[in-house]
Design a protein around this motif. Structure first.
Motif, PDB file in Angstrom:
ATOM      1  N   SER A 126      -6.301  15.886 -35.125  1.00  0.00           N
ATOM      2  CA  SER A 126      -7.244  16.931 -35.546  1.00  0.00           C
ATOM      3  C   SER A 126      -8.611  16.728 -34.911  1.00  0.00           C
ATOM      4  N   CYS A 127      -9.086  15.481 -34.909  1.00  0.00           N
ATOM      5  CA  CYS A 127     -10.395  15.180 -34.313  1.00  0.00           C
ATOM      6  C   CYS A 127     -10.399  15.482 -32.816  1.00  0.00           C
ATOM      7  N   THR A 128      -9.300  15.130 -32.139  1.00  0.00           N
ATOM      8  CA  THR A 128      -9.195  15.385 -30.697  1.00  0.00           C
ATOM      9  C   THR A 128      -9.188  16.882 -30.416  1.00  0.00           C
ATOM     10  N   PHE A 129      -8.416  17.631 -31.197  1.00  0.00           N
ATOM     11  CA  PHE A 129      -8.318  19.080 -31.001  1.00  0.00           C
ATOM     12  C   PHE A 129      -9.658  19.759 -31.260  1.00  0.00           C
ATOM     13  N   ILE A 130     -10.320  19.383 -32.345  1.00  0.00           N
ATOM     14  CA  ILE A 130     -11.615  19.977 -32.682  1.00  0.00           C
ATOM     15  C   ILE A 130     -12.654  19.668 -31.604  1.00  0.00           C
ATOM     16  N   THR A 131     -12.656  18.419 -31.122  1.00  0.00           N
ATOM     17  CA  THR A 131     -13.590  18.033 -30.062  1.00  0.00           C
ATOM     18  C   THR A 131     -13.350  18.849 -28.801  1.00  0.00           C
ATOM     19  N   PHE A 132     -12.079  19.037 -28.470  1.00  0.00           N
ATOM     20  CA  PHE A 132     -11.726  19.831 -27.284  1.00  0.00           C
ATOM     21  C   PHE A 132     -12.234  21.267 -27.419  1.00  0.00           C
ATOM     22  N   ILE A 133     -11.993  21.885 -28.570  1.00  0.00           N
ATOM     23  CA  ILE A 133     -12.413  23.272 -28.788  1.00  0.00           C
ATOM     24  C   ILE A 133     -13.930  23.403 -28.712  1.00  0.00           C
ATOM     25  N   ILE A 134     -14.640  22.465 -29.333  1.00  0.00           N
ATOM     26  CA  ILE A 134     -16.106  22.510 -29.318  1.00  0.00           C
ATOM     27  C   ILE A 134     -16.636  22.364 -27.891  1.00  0.00           C
ATOM     28  N   CYS A 135     -16.102  21.406 -27.159  1.00  0.00           N
ATOM     29  CA  CYS A 135     -16.552  21.184 -25.779  1.00  0.00           C
ATOM     30  C   CYS A 135     -16.235  22.384 -24.896  1.00  0.00           C
ATOM     31  N   MET A 231      -5.500  15.901 -18.937  1.00  0.00           N
ATOM     32  CA  MET A 231      -4.594  15.190 -19.840  1.00  0.00           C
ATOM     33  C   MET A 231      -5.019  13.734 -20.012  1.00  0.00           C
ATOM     34  N   ILE A 232      -5.482  13.104 -18.939  1.00  0.00           N
ATOM     35  CA  ILE A 232      -5.952  11.717 -19.013  1.00  0.00           C
ATOM     36  C   ILE A 232      -7.134  11.612 -19.980  1.00  0.00           C
ATOM     37  N   THR A 233      -8.056  12.567 -19.890  1.00  0.00           N
ATOM     38  CA  THR A 233      -9.221  12.556 -20.775  1.00  0.00           C
ATOM     39  C   THR A 233      -8.813  12.753 -22.229  1.00  0.00           C
ATOM     40  N   LEU A 234      -7.884  13.664 -22.482  1.00  0.00           N
ATOM     41  CA  LEU A 234      -7.429  13.920 -23.853  1.00  0.00           C
ATOM     42  C   LEU A 234      -6.716  12.702 -24.439  1.00  0.00           C
ATOM     43  N   VAL A 235      -5.920  12.032 -23.624  1.00  0.00           N
ATOM     44  CA  VAL A 235      -5.240  10.818 -24.079  1.00  0.00           C
ATOM     45  C   VAL A 235      -6.260   9.743 -24.427  1.00  0.00           C
ATOM     46  N   TRP A 236      -7.234   9.561 -23.561  1.00  0.00           N
ATOM     47  CA  TRP A 236      -8.301   8.576 -23.811  1.00  0.00           C
ATOM     48  C   TRP A 236      -9.044   8.907 -25.101  1.00  0.00           C
ATOM     49  N   LEU A 237      -9.388  10.163 -25.273  1.00  0.00           N
ATOM     50  CA  LEU A 237     -10.116  10.606 -26.459  1.00  0.00           C
ATOM     51  C   LEU A 237      -9.300  10.363 -27.725  1.00  0.00           C
ATOM     52  N   TYR A 238      -8.006  10.674 -27.664  1.00  0.00           N
ATOM     53  CA  TYR A 238      -7.122  10.481 -28.824  1.00  0.00           C
ATOM     54  C   TYR A 238      -7.006   9.015 -29.203  1.00  0.00           C
ATOM     55  N   VAL A 239      -6.817   8.154 -28.212  1.00  0.00           N
ATOM     56  CA  VAL A 239      -6.687   6.712 -28.470  1.00  0.00           C
ATOM     57  C   VAL A 239      -7.973   6.163 -29.083  1.00  0.00           C
ATOM     58  N   GLU A 240      -9.116   6.623 -28.579  1.00  0.00           N
ATOM     59  CA  GLU A 240     -10.392   6.145 -29.124  1.00  0.00           C
ATOM     60  C   GLU A 240     -10.599   6.628 -30.556  1.00  0.00           C
ATOM     61  N   PHE A 241     -10.132   7.813 -30.878  1.00  0.00           N
ATOM     62  CA  PHE A 241     -10.207   8.293 -32.257  1.00  0.00           C
ATOM     63  C   PHE A 241      -9.311   7.448 -33.159  1.00  0.00           C
ATOM     64  N   LEU A 242      -8.148   7.062 -32.662  1.00  0.00           N
ATOM     65  CA  LEU A 242      -7.262   6.179 -33.428  1.00  0.00           C
ATOM     66  C   LEU A 242      -7.971   4.861 -33.737  1.00  0.00           C
ATOM     67  N   ARG A 243      -8.627   4.309 -32.730  1.00  0.00           N
ATOM     68  CA  ARG A 243      -9.314   3.035 -32.901  1.00  0.00           C
ATOM     69  C   ARG A 243     -10.461   3.163 -33.906  1.00  0.00           C
ATOM     70  N   LEU A 244     -11.256   4.216 -33.769  1.00  0.00           N
ATOM     71  CA  LEU A 244     -12.385   4.408 -34.676  1.00  0.00           C
ATOM     72  C   LEU A 244     -11.923   4.607 -36.110  1.00  0.00           C
ATOM     73  N   LEU A 245     -10.940   5.463 -36.312  1.00  0.00           N
ATOM     74  CA  LEU A 245     -10.445   5.744 -37.661  1.00  0.00           C
ATOM     75  C   LEU A 245      -9.816   4.507 -38.295  1.00  0.00           C
ATOM     76  N   SER A 246      -9.160   3.688 -37.478  1.00  0.00           N
ATOM     77  CA  SER A 246      -8.564   2.461 -38.018  1.00  0.00           C
ATOM     78  C   SER A 246      -9.657   1.482 -38.462  1.00  0.00           C
ATOM     79  N   LYS A 247     -10.764   1.423 -37.707  1.00  0.00           N
ATOM     80  CA  LYS A 247     -11.871   0.554 -38.095  1.00  0.00           C
ATOM     81  C   LYS A 247     -12.505   1.032 -39.404  1.00  0.00           C
ATOM     82  N   LEU A 248     -12.678   2.324 -39.531  1.00  0.00           N
ATOM     83  CA  LEU A 248     -13.265   2.881 -40.752  1.00  0.00           C
ATOM     84  C   LEU A 248     -12.348   2.671 -41.945  1.00  0.00           C
TER      85      LEU A 248
END
Length: 252
Positions: A126-135, A231-248
């Motif tokens: 959801s975070c990745t999709f929303i970020t993509f739409i906003i950008c 696609m590379i950017t979206l994958v990177w963005l998704y993985v970073e969101f996974l990392r951030l959400l796991s830390k939180l």
């Protein structure tokens, strides 16, 4: 982003051209990159990635260990990215291969995070999709303009992040330490937020690449190349969101 048709018959002057000129224009259209072509190929790559991601996801939640496929997918995906970077004309077959193998990696790590933090995958998606739409909206309505200075700053920041990740990974083989971006400290969370911002800014470069490539009438294979970059950017963005959400989540 401009979604203009290049069909020679849509312009008022097209009907006044000779048959030869019309044929030449049509051939040129078929052989050069278009915005719609790049977008269509982006959707194709996304569907391919999701298809193979389901494989490692299914294996992980049905008693099988998808580690080999996950790591193998990441390695092969990286190799294909390097091939495309140095030989863009290979993108028509490299890009689909990247999507398939990267899907194995995404499915595997998604299953790993989901097992540890239930519900995290749908949040990251959801975070990745929303970020993509906003950008995309910010780029389309020219709220954010991609200037040469903007490009240089984003590229420099991206290279700095990749260098830091690479050095941290290499050093981990020789010395025992915990990199600052590991763990769930406020510093680590701050770094994750910064990396997500830079990854999101890379989306603007991808949008600009697609639009400028179409304007310059670059070769048709650049549609695959541009779609792969997105696609590379979206994958990177998704993985970073996974990392951030796991830390939180681990701080709860």
């Amino acid at each position: 982003m401009k979604f203009e048709s290049k069909n020679p018959f849509l312009g008022s002057k097209a009907f006044n051209n000779t048959s030869k000129n019309a044929d030449e224009t049509l051939v040129l259209q078929q052989e050069t990159m278009t915005v719609s072509g790049a977008i269509n190929k982006s959707f194709i790559l996304l569907l391919m990635l999701l298809t193979t991601a389901c494989i490692t996801w299914w294996l992980a939640f049905n008693g099988y260990n998808p580690l080999v496929l996950t790591i193998g997918g990441a390695i092969v995906g990286l190799i294909l990215v390097l091939i495309a970077a140095f030989k863009p004309h290979t993108s028509p077959w490299v890009a689909p291969g990247y999507a398939l193998f990267e899907g194995l990696f995404i499915g595997g790590i998604s299953a790993y995070f989901e097992a540890s933090y239930p519900g995290i995958v749908i949040q990251a998606v959801s975070c990745t999709f929303i970020t993509f739409i906003i950008c995309f909206a910010l780029y389309k309505y020219k709220i954010v303009k991609v200037t040469e200075r903007f490009k240089s700053i984003v590229v420099a920041a991206t290279l700095a992040i990749l260098t830091y990740y690479l050095l941290s990974w290499i050093l981990s083989f020789f010395i025992t330490f915990e990199a600052v971006h590991h763990g769930n400290s406020l510093m680590s969370i701050g770094i994750s937020v910064f990396v997500i911002v830079i990854a999101a800014l890379n989306l603007f470069l991808d949008f600009d690449e697609i639009e400028k490539g179409a304007e310059k009438q670059m070769p048709k294979y650049m549609e695959w190349f541009s779609a792969m970059g997105l696609m590379i950017t979206l994958v990177w963005l998704y993985v970073e969101f996974l990392r951030l959400l796991s830390k939180l989540s681990s701080r709860d």
